[in-house]
Scaffold this motif. Structure first.
Motif, short mmCIF file in Angstrom:
data_model
loop_
_atom_site.label_atom_id
_atom_site.label_comp_id
_atom_site.label_asym_id
_atom_site.label_seq_id
_atom_site.Cartn_x
_atom_site.Cartn_y
_atom_site.Cartn_z
N VAL A 126 0.84 -1.19 0.00
CA VAL A 126 0.00 0.00 0.00
C VAL A 126 0.88 1.24 0.00
O VAL A 126 1.52 1.56 0.99
N VAL A 127 0.90 1.92 -1.10
CA VAL A 127 1.81 3.06 -1.25
C VAL A 127 1.20 4.34 -0.70
O VAL A 127 1.88 5.16 -0.09
N GLU A 128 -0.12 4.54 -0.92
CA GLU A 128 -0.72 5.80 -0.47
C GLU A 128 -0.69 5.90 1.06
O GLU A 128 -0.71 4.89 1.75
N GLY A 129 -0.65 7.15 1.54
CA GLY A 129 -0.67 7.33 2.99
C GLY A 129 0.68 7.77 3.53
O GLY A 129 1.60 8.06 2.77
N PRO A 130 0.80 7.82 4.85
CA PRO A 130 2.04 8.30 5.48
C PRO A 130 3.19 7.31 5.28
O PRO A 130 2.96 6.16 4.89
N PRO A 131 4.42 7.76 5.58
CA PRO A 131 5.58 6.85 5.42
C PRO A 131 5.38 5.56 6.23
O PRO A 131 4.84 5.60 7.34
N MET A 132 5.81 4.47 5.67
CA MET A 132 5.63 3.15 6.29
C MET A 132 6.21 3.11 7.71
O MET A 132 5.66 2.50 8.60
N SER A 133 7.33 3.82 7.89
CA SER A 133 8.04 3.76 9.18
C SER A 133 7.19 4.28 10.34
O SER A 133 7.37 3.86 11.48
N ILE A 134 6.25 5.22 10.07
CA ILE A 134 5.48 5.77 11.19
C ILE A 134 4.07 5.18 11.29
O ILE A 134 3.32 5.48 12.20
N ARG A 135 3.71 4.34 10.34
CA ARG A 135 2.34 3.79 10.37
C ARG A 135 2.10 2.90 11.58
O ARG A 135 3.00 2.26 12.09
N VAL A 136 0.85 2.86 12.00
CA VAL A 136 0.44 1.98 13.09
C VAL A 136 -0.43 0.90 12.46
O VAL A 136 -1.60 1.12 12.14
N GLY A 137 0.15 -0.26 12.24
CA GLY A 137 -0.59 -1.36 11.62
C GLY A 137 -1.63 -1.93 12.56
O GLY A 137 -1.56 -1.76 13.78
N SER A 138 -2.60 -2.65 12.00
CA SER A 138 -3.67 -3.21 12.84
C SER A 138 -3.13 -4.23 13.84
O SER A 138 -3.61 -4.33 14.96
N ALA A 139 -2.08 -4.95 13.43
CA ALA A 139 -1.50 -5.94 14.34
C ALA A 139 -0.95 -5.26 15.60
O ALA A 139 -1.10 -5.76 16.72
N LYS A 140 -0.32 -4.09 15.39
CA LYS A 140 0.24 -3.32 16.51
C LYS A 140 -0.88 -2.87 17.46
O LYS A 140 -0.77 -3.01 18.68
N LEU A 141 -1.96 -2.35 16.88
CA LEU A 141 -3.08 -1.90 17.72
C LEU A 141 -3.70 -3.06 18.47
O LEU A 141 -4.04 -2.94 19.65
N GLU A 142 -3.84 -4.20 17.79
CA GLU A 142 -4.43 -5.38 18.45
C GLU A 142 -3.56 -5.88 19.59
O GLU A 142 -4.04 -6.54 20.51
N GLU A 143 -2.30 -5.53 19.53
CA GLU A 143 -1.36 -5.93 20.58
C GLU A 143 -1.42 -4.92 21.75
O GLU A 143 -1.44 -5.30 22.92
#
Length: 199
Positions: free
Chosen positions: A154-171
Motif C-alpha cells: 500500500v503506497v498511499e498514505g504516510p511513510p511506512m516507518s510511522i504507520r500503526v498497523g492493525s497488528a500493533k493496535l491489536e497488541e
C-alpha cells in the motif's frame, strides 16, 4: 521579506492539507456519516474527536448527539475551520480543544465515544496516547481507531516507518485495558478497530 514568503508557504501547505482532508475522494473512501452511523453512539453521549483536523468527523458526530462533542487538534487553524463549519450548520454543541493527544484537558471517565482518525501515527508514544484516551472514556465507552495499514503493497498514505498497523493496535489496546470489538477493512489502505473500555 523571507518571513512573509515562509508564511505564505505554510498557509499554502495548510490550505492544501484542508483540501485533502475535505476531498470528495476521501469522502467516498471513508463516508463519515456511514462510518458514524455504524458506531455505538446515542443521543445522550458525550463524544471526542482526537486529531479532529478540519472536522471531517466532528461535524457528523455533533449531528448524531444532543450532548457535547470535543474537537481536539493541536493546530489552532484547524479548530478555526471546524468553528466556521459548525456555525454554518448551526451546531452549538462542539467544544474546541487545542491540546496534544497525550495531554487532554478533559475530565477522566467523562466521554462515551472517542474517534481517533489518522492521528495515532503522528503521536510520540502510542501507548501514552491510548492510555490518555482510556482515562477520559467512561467504563463501557468505545474508541474507534482509523489508520493506514502497515503493508508495503500500500503506497498511499504516510511513510511506512510511522504507520500503526492493525497488528500493533491489536497488541497494544488490550494491554491498556481495552477489549477489541471488531476490526474492519475500509479499503486496501485503511482499516478501523473498534474497542471498548471494559467496565
Amino acid at each position: 521579506m523571507n518571513h512573509t514568503h515562509h508564511c505564505n508557504q505554510s498557509d499554502q501547505k495548510f490550505l492544501s492539507k484542508i483540501a485533502v482532508l475535505d476531498s470528495r475522494q476521501r469522502e467516498q473512501l471513508i463516508p463519515p456519516e456511514a462510518l458514524i452511523g455504524q458506531m455505538p453512539i446515542q443521543k445522550n453521549h458525550t463524544l471526542l474527536d482526537v486529531g479532529a483536523g478540519s472536522g471531517f468527523f466532528t461535524i457528523p458526530m455533533a449531528e448524531s448527539t444532543d450532548c457535547k462533542v470535543y474537537a481536539m487538534d493541536p493546530d489552532e487553524r484547524m479548530l478555526g475551520v471546524i468553528a466556521a463549519k459548525a456555525k454554518e450548520k448551526g451546531l452549538t454543541n462542539i467544544e474546541l480543544l487545542q491540546d496534544p493527544i497525550e495531554n487532554l484537558s478533559i475530565q477522566n471517565s467523562s466521554v462515551d465515544f472517542v474517534m481517533a482518525s489518522l492521528i495515532l501515527h503522528e503521536v510520540g508514544s502510542l501507548s501514552k496516547a491510548l492510555t490518555t484516551i482510556f482515562e477520559v472514556l467512561k467504563p463501557g465507552g468505545h474508541l474507534l481507531c482509523l489508520e493506514y495499514e502497515k503493508d508495503d503493497l500500500v503506497v498511499e498514505g504516510p511513510p511506512m516507518s510511522i504507520r500503526v498497523g492493525s497488528a500493533k493496535l491489536e497488541e497494544v489496546l488490550p494491554v491498556i485495558g481495552f477489549e477489541i470489538v471488531k476490526k474492519t477493512k475500509i479499503s486496501e489502505a485503511i482499516y478501523t478497530v473498534l474497542a471498548v473500555k471494559k467496565k
